[in-house]
Design an enzyme around this catalytic site. Structure first.
Site: not given
Length: 324
Positions: A46, A104, A178, A201, A235-237
């Site tokens: 690797g 993030r 948001d 949210k 994609g949930g938010t």
């Protein structure tokens, strides 16, 4: 007289890792240069090997690598390429990161957590980067993590002009998914002369990628709503925010985001969503299973190429976005 004088000209060299070759080739085409031939492969265990096939001595080098999946492998490859350029006596090294990995994780929410976005900046600096050029960071404060110039590019003009050309602007409402994206949504409103709405949210801090949407602030009934975000991961938010808008009477919902991370259940969520169109840029490659009619991918290459030219010619990158 002491010393030696030279009349040599500046030389731009453009390098790419293996993460997103299509974007690298398009940027090189926009610049009118060829990608420097590079030998790169993985050993059986690797480990990554890189060697450039041309001399980079005294050149202004630009190295592009987008942090797509498998993200840790491509970050490591970029660091190895930076080290190789530093040891090849490059005059300057600008690292181009269309999508900045770990963005993030830009602050500590609770004790005993890392600030991984700072770590990535430190690694790039140590590896040899003199300058970072990136697109739509998750938060602006990440620019301060790098001890050197950071050119922060924006996809807003590309995305907003595309949406503005296809939608009846009299029915348009810009929606922030948001509170953190309100400033960006405001700039959309200014560019398209549209009102603003916000989806409130709450995220469970102990469960990643899980959001419950509570309410919509602003009038969306009978409106064509454009949800604007910097990235879409699972994609949930964004799908939950779209459902909230439809529940409040929205006529249609279009989703725009600079970075289509699109991991895990994103494929099924986007396919099954009532959203009419998802618009991304190509800072990241789009997974093959998501080549749907409702997904549009716009090229960020012209913006990156113009910024590279400004950096190389000692011009102003800010001037590219001053009208914003």
């Amino acid at each position: 007289m002491t010393g030696i004088k030279t009349t040599g000209e500046k030389k731009l060299m453009f390098f790419s890792g293996r993460a997103h070759p299509e974007l690298a080739e398009e940027v090189a085409h926009q610049l009118g240069v060829g990608l420097v031939p590079t030998k790169a492969f993985d050993f059986a265990n690797g480990e990554i090997y890189v060697r450039f096939q041309e001399s980079a001595r005294g050149a202004d080098c630009f190295l592009i690598q987008s942090h797509t999946a498998p993200i840790n492998k491509w970050i490591m490859e970029q660091l190895i390429m930076l080290d190789a350029l530093k040891r090849a006596s490059a005059r300057s090294i600008t690292v181009i990161v269309p999508f900045y990995g770990y963005a993030r994780q830009d602050k500590k929410h609770r004790g005993r957590e890392p600030i991984s976005a700072r770590l990535i900046a430190d690694l790039m600096k140590t590896a040899g980067a003199d300058r970072i050029l990136t697109v739509d960071l998750h938060t602006d404060q990440i620019q301060g993590f790098f001890d050197g110039p950071v050119d922060h590019l924006f996809a807003l003009p590309i995305l907003a002009d595309y949406v503005g050309a296809k939608v009846d602007r009299s029915k348009l409402t810009i929606v922030s998914p948001d509170a953190g994206r309100v400033r960006v949504a405001d700039r959309w409103c200014d560019r398209l002369d549209a009102p603003l709405a916000i989806v409130h949210k709450r995220r469970d801090k102990d469960v990643p990628n899980q959001v419950s949407v509570h309410e919509v602030v602003g009038n969306v009934e009978g409106r064509v709503c454009v949800l604007v975000d910097d990235m879409i991961d699972t994609g949930g938010t964004i799908c939950a925010a779209a459902d909230a808008l439809f529940a409040h009477g929205a006529e249609d919902v279009i989703v725009t985001a600079t970075h289509g991370v699109l991991s895990g259940p994103a494929a099924d969520r986007l396919k099954n969503s009532k959203v009419s169109e998802f618009v991304f840029t190509d800072t990241l490659p789009t997974p093959g299973e998501l080549e749907l009619d409702k997904i549009t991918v716009l090229s960020i290459a012209p913006t990156i190429a113009r910024a590279v030219r400004e950096v190389f010619e000692d011009g102003s990158v800010t001037s590219l976005f001053e009208e914003q």
